[in-house]
Design a protein around this motif. Structure first.
Motif, PDB file in Angstrom:
ATOM      1  N   LEU A 147       0.807  -1.212   0.000  1.00 56.30           N
ATOM      2  CA  LEU A 147       0.000   0.000   0.000  1.00 56.30           C
ATOM      3  C   LEU A 147       0.845   1.270   0.000  1.00 56.30           C
ATOM      4  CD1 LEU A 147      -2.805  -1.033   2.514  1.00 56.30           C
ATOM      5  CD2 LEU A 147      -2.884  -1.053   0.015  1.00 56.30           C
ATOM      6  N   HIS A 148       2.157   1.144   0.257  1.00 59.85           N
ATOM      7  CA  HIS A 148       3.035   2.319   0.271  1.00 59.85           C
ATOM      8  C   HIS A 148       3.503   2.612  -1.153  1.00 59.85           C
ATOM      9  CE1 HIS A 148       6.304   5.053   1.149  1.00 59.85           C
ATOM     10  NE2 HIS A 148       5.807   5.171   2.369  1.00 59.85           N
ATOM     11  N   PRO A 149       3.460   3.881  -1.568  1.00 58.40           N
ATOM     12  CA  PRO A 149       3.823   4.207  -2.956  1.00 58.40           C
ATOM     13  C   PRO A 149       5.284   3.933  -3.308  1.00 58.40           C
ATOM     14  CG  PRO A 149       3.454   6.214  -1.683  1.00 58.40           C
ATOM     15  CD  PRO A 149       3.028   5.060  -0.820  1.00 58.40           C
ATOM     16  N   LYS A 150       6.174   3.890  -2.350  1.00 61.50           N
ATOM     17  CA  LYS A 150       7.599   3.659  -2.632  1.00 61.50           C
ATOM     18  C   LYS A 150       7.980   2.192  -2.482  1.00 61.50           C
ATOM     19  CE  LYS A 150       8.927   8.109  -2.649  1.00 61.50           C
ATOM     20  NZ  LYS A 150       9.128   8.816  -3.834  1.00 61.50           N
ATOM     21  N   ASN A 151       7.031   1.313  -2.319  1.00 60.40           N
ATOM     22  CA  ASN A 151       7.302  -0.093  -2.044  1.00 60.40           C
ATOM     23  C   ASN A 151       8.178  -0.768  -3.086  1.00 60.40           C
ATOM     24  OD1 ASN A 151       6.954  -2.683  -0.731  1.00 60.40           O
ATOM     25  ND2 ASN A 151       5.711  -3.170  -2.499  1.00 60.40           N
ATOM     26  N   GLU A 152       7.891  -0.624  -4.352  1.00 60.46           N
ATOM     27  CA  GLU A 152       8.604  -1.366  -5.399  1.00 60.46           C
ATOM     28  C   GLU A 152      10.108  -1.129  -5.384  1.00 60.46           C
ATOM     29  OE1 GLU A 152       7.424  -3.752  -7.378  1.00 60.46           O
ATOM     30  OE2 GLU A 152       5.510  -3.506  -6.363  1.00 60.46           O
ATOM     31  N   ALA A 153      10.522   0.112  -5.247  1.00 64.03           N
ATOM     32  CA  ALA A 153      11.959   0.424  -5.304  1.00 64.03           C
ATOM     33  C   ALA A 153      12.717  -0.210  -4.148  1.00 64.03           C
ATOM     34  CB  ALA A 153      12.165   1.937  -5.275  1.00 64.03           C
ATOM     35  N   ALA A 154      12.109  -0.277  -2.992  1.00 63.50           N
ATOM     36  CA  ALA A 154      12.812  -0.788  -1.815  1.00 63.50           C
ATOM     37  C   ALA A 154      12.827  -2.300  -1.737  1.00 63.50           C
ATOM     38  CB  ALA A 154      12.172  -0.232  -0.548  1.00 63.50           C
ATOM     39  N   THR A 155      11.911  -2.971  -2.404  1.00 62.01           N
ATOM     40  CA  THR A 155      11.828  -4.416  -2.241  1.00 62.01           C
ATOM     41  C   THR A 155      12.405  -5.198  -3.407  1.00 62.01           C
ATOM     42  OG1 THR A 155       9.616  -4.434  -3.169  1.00 62.01           O
ATOM     43  CG2 THR A 155       9.787  -4.272  -0.772  1.00 62.01           C
ATOM     44  N   SER A 156      12.860  -4.525  -4.418  1.00 62.16           N
ATOM     45  CA  SER A 156      13.407  -5.236  -5.567  1.00 62.16           C
ATOM     46  C   SER A 156      14.681  -5.961  -5.167  1.00 62.16           C
ATOM     47  CB  SER A 156      13.706  -4.261  -6.708  1.00 62.16           C
ATOM     48  OG  SER A 156      14.312  -4.949  -7.762  1.00 62.16           O
TER      49      SER A 156
END
Length: 144
Positions: free
Chosen positions: A83-92
């Motif tokens: 649900l956090h907008p920055k999720n993708e960049a941090a979890t890659s």
């Protein structure tokens, strides 16, 4: 089971799903106001208390807390993290690898767009919450 009781169960399920979407939309709005690390770690505190489990530092993402993989708390953390907008960049896991864009079926995209427009969604936040819920509910054979 009678048709009437099935109808009642379906309507109750729809009502619960709609309530979840509203709540997720509100969580997404609040999440957008916080740095990802702070948001995730606050979610971890809530989930640890709810599921009465201990969190531990993430091995993949320094400064982030997490739970044992495949636990109920971990599954919920994954849902809320999306649900956090920055999720993708941090979890890659392959941040530096160049990813190939998948081929997109234009007819499928058009059908999904028509469905979304017809549903009466009124904000990007609502759409983000719905898409996060949809993504969380789909499991692919090539799961990351």
């Amino acid at each position: 089971m009678s048709t009437q009781s099935l109808k009642t169960l379906i309507l109750a399920s729809i009502k619960a799903s709609e309530a979840t979407l509203v709540a997720d939309g509100k969580v997404a709005e609040m999440a957008a106001t916080m740095p990802l690390k702070k948001y995730v770690n606050e979610v971890v505190v809530v989930l640890a208390a709810k599921y009465e489990v201990k969190a531990h530092p993430s091995k993949q993402n320094e400064g982030f807390m997490t739970f044992e993989k495949d636990s109920a708390a971990y599954q919920q953390l994954k849902k809320f993290r999306k649900l956090h907008p920055k999720n993708e960049a941090a979890t890659s896991s392959s941040r530096n690898e160049e990813k190939k864009a998948p081929k997109v079926d234009a007819k499928l995209v058009a059908a999904i767009q028509d469905l979304i427009i017809a549903s009466g969604i009124e904000s990007k936040t609502q759409l983000a919450a719905i898409l996060a819920d949809v993504k969380a509910g789909i499991v692919f054979n090539d799961a990351e």
